[in-house]
Design an enzyme around this catalytic site. Structure first.
Site, PDB file in Angstrom:
ATOM      1  N   CYS A 156       0.836  -1.205   0.000  1.00 20.30           N
ATOM      2  CA  CYS A 156       0.000   0.000   0.000  1.00 20.30           C
ATOM      3  C   CYS A 156       0.872   1.257   0.000  1.00 20.30           C
ATOM      4  CB  CYS A 156      -0.932   0.023   1.211  1.00 20.30           C
ATOM      5  SG  CYS A 156      -2.335  -1.096   1.111  1.00 20.30           S
ATOM      6  N   CYS A 199      -4.927   1.728   4.773  1.00 18.22           N
ATOM      7  CA  CYS A 199      -3.857   1.519   3.805  1.00 18.22           C
ATOM      8  C   CYS A 199      -2.711   2.509   3.975  1.00 18.22           C
ATOM      9  CB  CYS A 199      -4.398   1.608   2.391  1.00 18.22           C
ATOM     10  SG  CYS A 199      -5.101   3.212   2.010  1.00 18.22           S
ATOM     11  N   CYS A 220      -7.554  -7.283  -3.082  1.00 17.65           N
ATOM     12  CA  CYS A 220      -7.713  -6.989  -1.652  1.00 17.65           C
ATOM     13  C   CYS A 220      -9.139  -6.558  -1.314  1.00 17.65           C
ATOM     14  CB  CYS A 220      -6.727  -5.902  -1.230  1.00 17.65           C
ATOM     15  SG  CYS A 220      -5.012  -6.383  -1.481  1.00 17.65           S
TER      16      CYS A 220
HETATM   17 FE1  SF4 Z   1      -1.317  -3.591  -2.664  1.00 15.34          FE
HETATM   18 FE2  SF4 Z   1      -3.683  -4.591  -1.877  1.00 15.34          FE
HETATM   19 FE3  SF4 Z   1      -2.770  -2.235  -0.886  1.00 15.34          FE
HETATM   20 FE4  SF4 Z   1      -3.622  -2.451  -3.434  1.00 15.34          FE
HETATM   21  S1  SF4 Z   1      -4.849  -2.662  -1.539  1.00 15.34           S
HETATM   22  S2  SF4 Z   1      -1.827  -1.388  -2.751  1.00 15.34           S
HETATM   23  S3  SF4 Z   1      -2.854  -4.537  -4.002  1.00 15.34           S
HETATM   24  S4  SF4 Z   1      -1.885  -4.319  -0.604  1.00 15.34           S
END
Ligand code: SF4
Length: 264
Positions: A110, A220, A195
């Protein structure tokens, strides 16, 4: 509070942003809440810019909606991508789906795909606008409509903070605003495809985001949980900045080993 009153309150706040905080920018994820703000800003606030983050892992439905918005409102919304060297190094070390392996690896992904591009998009701005609602998650209960975002060095404005999910949908229906096709398939909160899942009746609206993690901690990094601010800040301070790592990776091309990306 009825919907008209809530819309008027949003307009009052955005009037203030346009008069007092330009350059201001709306971080548009194309989720249901953000489509309310897209409609209001596109119609009434030419002085407020918009952008979106393309993590490289978005669902097809989000790209379809981007196109629909461009056609509907006649606007181009600039897209920020992650640094390719950082993504390549992460994938080389942890695989394309390394984020399933631990919370740290998820947060690192993220950080590379969202947080670093967000910081670039916010550079030079005086305020950024988000579609956050208090009711979305335990991590968002303590937010304010307008507060200084020390991490990014500018004012953070969340005009929909007191809106309920039914308010959001009442607005989208009343003004015939386009929205992601995923919402009709049980997705209440939409992020990256790997995700995000649909929720079942009775589940929390953000239960489908990083569904394998504890709901008390999952964010995130775009909107750090104020309750855990100190812990998160010290963990990130202990880690090398991704942009620094990226510069390092660029210097290590032609077969040299990629640098490890770790948040903690
Ligand atoms: Fe990576 Fe999942 Fe975060 Fe998207 S939501 S940036 S795929 S960890």
């Amino acid at each position: 509070m009825n919907l008209d009153y809530k819309i008027a309150k949003v307009r009052t706040l955005l009037d203030r942003v346009q008069s007092d905080y330009v350059p201001a920018v709306f971080a548009n994820s194309f989720g249901a809440e953000d489509m309310v703000l897209t409609d209001i800003i596109a119609r009434y606030y030419p002085g407020i810019e918009m952008f979106t983050l393309d993590t490289g892992r978005l669902p097809e439905e989000t790209y379809n909606l981007m196109r629909e918005v461009a056609e509907r409102y006649g606007i181009y919304i600039p897209v920020y991508f992650p640094e390719s060297a950082a993504v390549e190094a992460y994938v080389a070390q942890y695989g394309p789906n390394g984020f399933y392996d631990s919370v740290d690896l998820r947060k690192t992904c993220c950080h590379i795909r969202k947080v670093e591009p967000l910081k670039r998009a916010l550079r030079g701005k005086r305020a950024w606008i988000t579609g956050l609602r208090r009711g979305q998650a335990p991590t968002r209960k303590d937010l304010s409509e307008s507060e200084f975002d020390a991490g990014n060095g500018l004012q953070k404005i969340s005009p929909l903070l007191d809106w309920s999910l039914p308010d959001v949908w009442a607005y989208l229906k009343q003004f015939d605003v386009p929205y992601s096709a995923l919402h009709d398939k049980g997705y209440t909160s939409i992020g990256c495809a790997p995700c995000t899942r649909a929720i079942t009746p009775g589940e929390d609206v953000r239960a489908g985001r990083w569904w394998w993690e504890n709901p008390e901690i999952k964010e995130c990094g775009l909107h750090p949980d104020k309750r855990h601010k100190t812990a998160v800040a010290s963990r990130l301070a202990a880690a090398p900045a991704v942009s620094d790592q990226t510069q390092g990776v660029e210097k290590k091309e032609h077969g040299q080993a990629p640098i490890k990306y770790r948040v903690s």
